[in-house]
Design a protein around this motif. Structure first.
Motif, PDB file in Angstrom:
ATOM      1  N   ALA A  11       0.829  -1.213   0.000  1.00 39.77           N
ATOM      2  CA  ALA A  11       0.000   0.000   0.000  1.00 39.77           C
ATOM      3  C   ALA A  11       0.860   1.258   0.000  1.00 39.77           C
ATOM      4  N   VAL A  12       2.082   1.158   0.473  1.00 33.47           N
ATOM      5  CA  VAL A  12       2.995   2.299   0.502  1.00 33.47           C
ATOM      6  C   VAL A  12       3.249   2.833  -0.909  1.00 33.47           C
ATOM      7  N   PHE A  13       3.155   1.963  -1.895  1.00 34.88           N
ATOM      8  CA  PHE A  13       3.417   2.386  -3.265  1.00 34.88           C
ATOM      9  C   PHE A  13       2.382   3.376  -3.784  1.00 34.88           C
ATOM     10  N   TRP A  14       1.249   3.499  -3.126  1.00 32.66           N
ATOM     11  CA  TRP A  14       0.276   4.535  -3.485  1.00 32.66           C
ATOM     12  C   TRP A  14       0.889   5.912  -3.230  1.00 32.66           C
ATOM     13  N   ILE A  15       1.516   6.064  -2.080  1.00 33.21           N
ATOM     14  CA  ILE A  15       2.169   7.331  -1.751  1.00 33.21           C
ATOM     15  C   ILE A  15       3.351   7.561  -2.683  1.00 33.21           C
ATOM     16  N   VAL A  16       4.109   6.517  -2.937  1.00 32.53           N
ATOM     17  CA  VAL A  16       5.279   6.637  -3.811  1.00 32.53           C
ATOM     18  C   VAL A  16       4.851   7.046  -5.218  1.00 32.53           C
ATOM     19  N   ALA A  17       3.748   6.487  -5.701  1.00 29.78           N
ATOM     20  CA  ALA A  17       3.260   6.854  -7.028  1.00 29.78           C
ATOM     21  C   ALA A  17       2.900   8.337  -7.072  1.00 29.78           C
ATOM     22  N   GLU A  18       2.274   8.832  -6.011  1.00 31.65           N
ATOM     23  CA  GLU A  18       1.958  10.258  -5.954  1.00 31.65           C
ATOM     24  C   GLU A  18       3.230  11.101  -5.934  1.00 31.65           C
ATOM     25  N   MET A  19       4.238  10.636  -5.203  1.00 32.04           N
ATOM     26  CA  MET A  19       5.496  11.383  -5.134  1.00 32.04           C
ATOM     27  C   MET A  19       6.189  11.427  -6.497  1.00 32.04           C
ATOM     28  N   VAL A  20       6.224  10.296  -7.173  1.00 33.68           N
ATOM     29  CA  VAL A  20       6.894  10.231  -8.476  1.00 33.68           C
ATOM     30  C   VAL A  20       6.131  11.068  -9.507  1.00 33.68           C
ATOM     31  N   LEU A  21       4.806  11.079  -9.421  1.00 37.15           N
ATOM     32  CA  LEU A  21       4.024  11.886 -10.357  1.00 37.15           C
ATOM     33  C   LEU A  21       4.219  13.378 -10.131  1.00 37.15           C
ATOM     34  N   LEU A  22       4.613  13.764  -8.933  1.00 36.20           N
ATOM     35  CA  LEU A  22       4.855  15.185  -8.639  1.00 36.20           C
ATOM     36  C   LEU A  22       6.243  15.649  -9.065  1.00 36.20           C
ATOM     37  N   VAL A  23       7.165  14.738  -9.279  1.00 33.20           N
ATOM     38  CA  VAL A  23       8.543  15.111  -9.627  1.00 33.20           C
ATOM     39  C   VAL A  23       8.613  15.976 -10.882  1.00 33.20           C
ATOM     40  N   PRO A  24       7.892  15.663 -11.967  1.00 33.65           N
ATOM     41  CA  PRO A  24       8.000  16.520 -13.152  1.00 33.65           C
ATOM     42  C   PRO A  24       7.525  17.958 -12.924  1.00 33.65           C
ATOM     43  N   GLU A  25       6.693  18.170 -11.917  1.00 34.35           N
ATOM     44  CA  GLU A  25       6.210  19.515 -11.628  1.00 34.35           C
ATOM     45  C   GLU A  25       7.213  20.336 -10.826  1.00 34.35           C
ATOM     46  N   LEU A  26       8.234  19.692 -10.298  1.00 34.93           N
ATOM     47  CA  LEU A  26       9.253  20.401  -9.538  1.00 34.93           C
ATOM     48  C   LEU A  26      10.157  21.189 -10.476  1.00 34.93           C
ATOM     49  N   THR A  27      10.656  22.279  -9.963  1.00 30.23           N
ATOM     50  CA  THR A  27      11.629  23.053 -10.741  1.00 30.23           C
ATOM     51  C   THR A  27      12.973  22.969 -10.038  1.00 30.23           C
ATOM     52  N   GLY A  28      13.999  22.997 -10.829  1.00 28.04           N
ATOM     53  CA  GLY A  28      15.340  22.933 -10.266  1.00 28.04           C
ATOM     54  C   GLY A  28      16.266  22.213 -11.216  1.00 28.04           C
ATOM     55  N   PRO A  29      17.489  22.071 -10.811  1.00 31.47           N
ATOM     56  CA  PRO A  29      18.459  21.389 -11.669  1.00 31.47           C
ATOM     57  C   PRO A  29      18.115  19.903 -11.802  1.00 31.47           C
ATOM     58  N   TRP A  30      18.706  19.273 -12.818  1.00 22.92           N
ATOM     59  CA  TRP A  30      18.401  17.879 -13.113  1.00 22.92           C
ATOM     60  C   TRP A  30      18.758  16.964 -11.950  1.00 22.92           C
ATOM     61  N   TRP A  31      19.838  17.262 -11.224  1.00 24.25           N
ATOM     62  CA  TRP A  31      20.252  16.400 -10.130  1.00 24.25           C
ATOM     63  C   TRP A  31      19.236  16.431  -8.987  1.00 24.25           C
ATOM     64  N   LEU A  83      15.955  16.681  -9.416  1.00 28.23           N
ATOM     65  CA  LEU A  83      14.857  15.807  -9.832  1.00 28.23           C
ATOM     66  C   LEU A  83      15.241  14.329  -9.678  1.00 28.23           C
ATOM     67  N   VAL A  84      16.486  14.030  -9.991  1.00 29.21           N
ATOM     68  CA  VAL A  84      16.969  12.655  -9.815  1.00 29.21           C
ATOM     69  C   VAL A  84      16.981  12.301  -8.322  1.00 29.21           C
ATOM     70  N   ALA A  85      17.417  13.224  -7.496  1.00 32.02           N
ATOM     71  CA  ALA A  85      17.437  12.988  -6.047  1.00 32.02           C
ATOM     72  C   ALA A  85      16.020  12.816  -5.502  1.00 32.02           C
ATOM     73  N   ALA A  86      15.075  13.578  -6.018  1.00 29.79           N
ATOM     74  CA  ALA A  86      13.688  13.452  -5.566  1.00 29.79           C
ATOM     75  C   ALA A  86      13.124  12.077  -5.938  1.00 29.79           C
ATOM     76  N   THR A  87      13.432  11.611  -7.125  1.00 28.60           N
ATOM     77  CA  THR A  87      12.977  10.284  -7.546  1.00 28.60           C
ATOM     78  C   THR A  87      13.653   9.199  -6.708  1.00 28.60           C
ATOM     79  N   GLY A  88      14.955   9.353  -6.473  1.00 29.40           N
ATOM     80  CA  GLY A  88      15.684   8.384  -5.640  1.00 29.40           C
ATOM     81  C   GLY A  88      15.153   8.345  -4.222  1.00 29.40           C
ATOM     82  N   THR A  89      14.790   9.493  -3.701  1.00 27.70           N
ATOM     83  CA  THR A  89      14.223   9.558  -2.352  1.00 27.70           C
ATOM     84  C   THR A  89      12.891   8.822  -2.302  1.00 27.70           C
TER      85      THR A  89
END
Length: 137
Positions: free
Chosen positions: A70-90, A92-98
């Motif tokens: 069930a935790v993957f529901w939250i993770v899916a929401e987090m990953v879907l929000l990554v493209p909306e973040l602004t900042g350097p490429w690293w 965004l990669v760190a946000a996905t890794g987190t």
């Protein structure tokens, strides 16, 4: 000729049923709060699994793994929000890794909690439940 349906191994039946049954309850707690997910349904599933089976440690860990999905529901929401973040490429990669690290830790916590609860359930079964010998007449 009809296709054959693979059977579920015997030692996975209880974890799949109880862990799977706990997922909707965990998701409801998350959807109601919008920010936190309760793992109490997984703990209760682990307790019942430990009470019902002989191998509480293994069945509890498996129940926690299935319920922890069930935790993957939250993770899916987090990953879907990554493209909306602004900042350097690293960043965004760190946000996905987190998000991936969060998923692994969430499932690991679920496994741990269900395994402990299953051990308690096994102990309860030995004390006065399932394992009580029949009285002699």
């Amino acid at each position: 000729m009809s296709p054959t349906v693979p059977s579920v191994p015997r030692d996975w039946r209880v974890p799949l049923f109880l862990g799977g049954a706990s997922i909707p309850f965990s998701l409801v707690t998350y959807l109601q709060s919008g920010s936190t997910m309760s793992l109490w349904p997984v703990v209760i599933a682990g307790l019942i699994a430990g009470y019902l089976t002989d191998d509480a440690d293994r069945v509890g860990a498996r129940t926690g793994f299935v319920g922890g999905l069930a935790v993957f529901w939250i993770v899916a929401e987090m990953v879907l929000l990554v493209p909306e973040l602004t900042g350097p490429w690293w960043f965004l990669v760190a946000a996905t890794g987190t998000s991936v690290v969060f998923a692994v830790l969430g499932v690991a916590l679920s496994v741990l909690l269900a395994a402990v609860a299953a051990r308690v359930g096994g102990w309860l079964a030995q004390q006065g439940g399932r394992y009580r010998p029949a009285p002699e007449a």
